[in-house]
Design a protein around this motif. Structure first.
Motif, mmCIF file in Angstrom:
data_model
loop_
_atom_site.group_PDB
_atom_site.id
_atom_site.type_symbol
_atom_site.label_atom_id
_atom_site.label_comp_id
_atom_site.label_asym_id
_atom_site.label_seq_id
_atom_site.Cartn_x
_atom_site.Cartn_y
_atom_site.Cartn_z
ATOM 1 N N ARG A 50 54.385 14.195 12.524
ATOM 2 C CA ARG A 50 54.632 12.902 13.139
ATOM 3 C C ARG A 50 54.938 12.225 12.568
ATOM 4 O O ARG A 50 54.195 11.844 11.571
ATOM 5 C CB ARG A 50 52.886 12.283 13.776
ATOM 6 N N LEU A 52 56.323 8.207 12.371
ATOM 7 C CA LEU A 52 55.928 6.577 12.480
ATOM 8 C C LEU A 52 56.786 5.784 12.435
ATOM 9 O O LEU A 52 57.369 5.976 12.216
ATOM 10 C CB LEU A 52 54.660 5.856 11.552
ATOM 11 N N ASP A 63 56.121 11.763 21.044
ATOM 12 C CA ASP A 63 55.141 11.474 20.792
ATOM 13 C C ASP A 63 55.057 10.768 19.155
ATOM 14 O O ASP A 63 54.980 11.829 18.240
ATOM 15 C CB ASP A 63 54.303 12.559 21.301
ATOM 16 N N HIS A 64 54.623 9.703 19.098
ATOM 17 C CA HIS A 64 54.437 9.731 17.877
ATOM 18 C C HIS A 64 53.581 8.494 17.526
ATOM 19 O O HIS A 64 53.145 7.698 18.133
ATOM 20 C CB HIS A 64 56.359 8.390 16.971
ATOM 21 N N ASP A 65 53.751 7.977 16.143
ATOM 22 C CA ASP A 65 52.714 6.405 15.992
ATOM 23 C C ASP A 65 53.818 6.006 16.005
ATOM 24 O O ASP A 65 54.369 5.372 15.728
ATOM 25 C CB ASP A 65 51.955 7.209 14.274
ATOM 26 N N THR A 66 52.952 4.372 16.497
ATOM 27 C CA THR A 66 53.340 3.363 16.235
ATOM 28 C C THR A 66 52.715 2.181 15.715
ATOM 29 O O THR A 66 51.631 2.335 15.530
ATOM 30 C CB THR A 66 53.751 3.144 17.803
ATOM 31 N N CYS A 67 53.725 1.148 14.984
ATOM 32 C CA CYS A 67 53.548 -0.110 14.397
ATOM 33 C C CYS A 67 54.086 -0.630 14.064
ATOM 34 O O CYS A 67 54.903 -0.476 14.666
ATOM 35 C CB CYS A 67 52.684 -0.247 13.038
#
Length: 196
Positions: A50, A52, A63-67
């Protein structure tokens, strides 16, 4: 692009494989990876890393982690990313924790920029580059169908594709100019061969 630091490199005694998925916009990487992810979901030998990304989650997108950029920079500075790169005004990273399965014999599949291949090759003893592509005219049609870029922007994007080179990784190319089912089956055949 950030090079991996020595303290996060995977030991040479590992038994798994790092699969780097690359390919031009419009090649269908996400579609084929989603199909493979669904098919292999119950098999613990396979892990899809996954990412970022400094981009909000969007329906129909990866579908990913976001910041935000500050959070990304802090994670990178703290050594939380095994690999990172910048492209198209965004920052992308692969958290260290996403690659731990390689040491335990897993096949870890990662969507990366081809400019990150050299750095990524230092993260595992066994590395394969899986190049998903399509003829230029097919790429142009798919990009136009998205409706996100002008015809001139699409032409520019297709011309700037970086050459695909590796230092030691094997390169396997999948030509995605047929049905999703056919191309996905070829991808699954490659991945299952690595998991034996």
């Amino acid at each position: 692009m950030s090079l991996p630091s020595p303290d996060i490199a995977i030991p040479a005694a590992q038994t798994g494989v790092l699969v780097l998925v690359v390919g031009p916009s419009g090649a269908g990487k996400d579609t084929l990876m989603d199909a493979a992810r669904t098919e292999l979901a119950a098999d613990p030998r396979y892990r899809f890393a996954r990412r970022l990304i400094t981009r909000p989650a969007m329906a129909g997108a990866e579908d990913h982690d976001t910041c935000d950029e500050a959070g990304f920079d802090a994670t990178e500075a703290d050594g939380g990313l095994a690999l990172s790169w910048r492209a198209h005004g965004l920052s992308y990273g692969i958290p260290v924790t996403e690659l731990t399965g390689i040491g335990a014999g897993a096949v870890v599949i990662v969507n990366v920029s081809r400019r990150a291949i050299t750095a990524a090759e230092r993260l595992a003893e066994r590395v394969m580059v899986l190049n998903i592509t399509a003829p230029v005219e097919v790429l142009a049609q798919r990009l136009a169908a998205r409706g996100r870029e002008s015809e001139a922007d699409i032409a520019t994007r297709l011309k700037r594709e970086a050459p695909l080179t590796t230092e030691r990784a094997e390169i396997v190319t999948i030509m995605n100019d047929r049905s999703i089912a056919e191309a996905a089956e070829e991808l699954l055949t490659v991945l299952r061969g690595l998991g034996r």
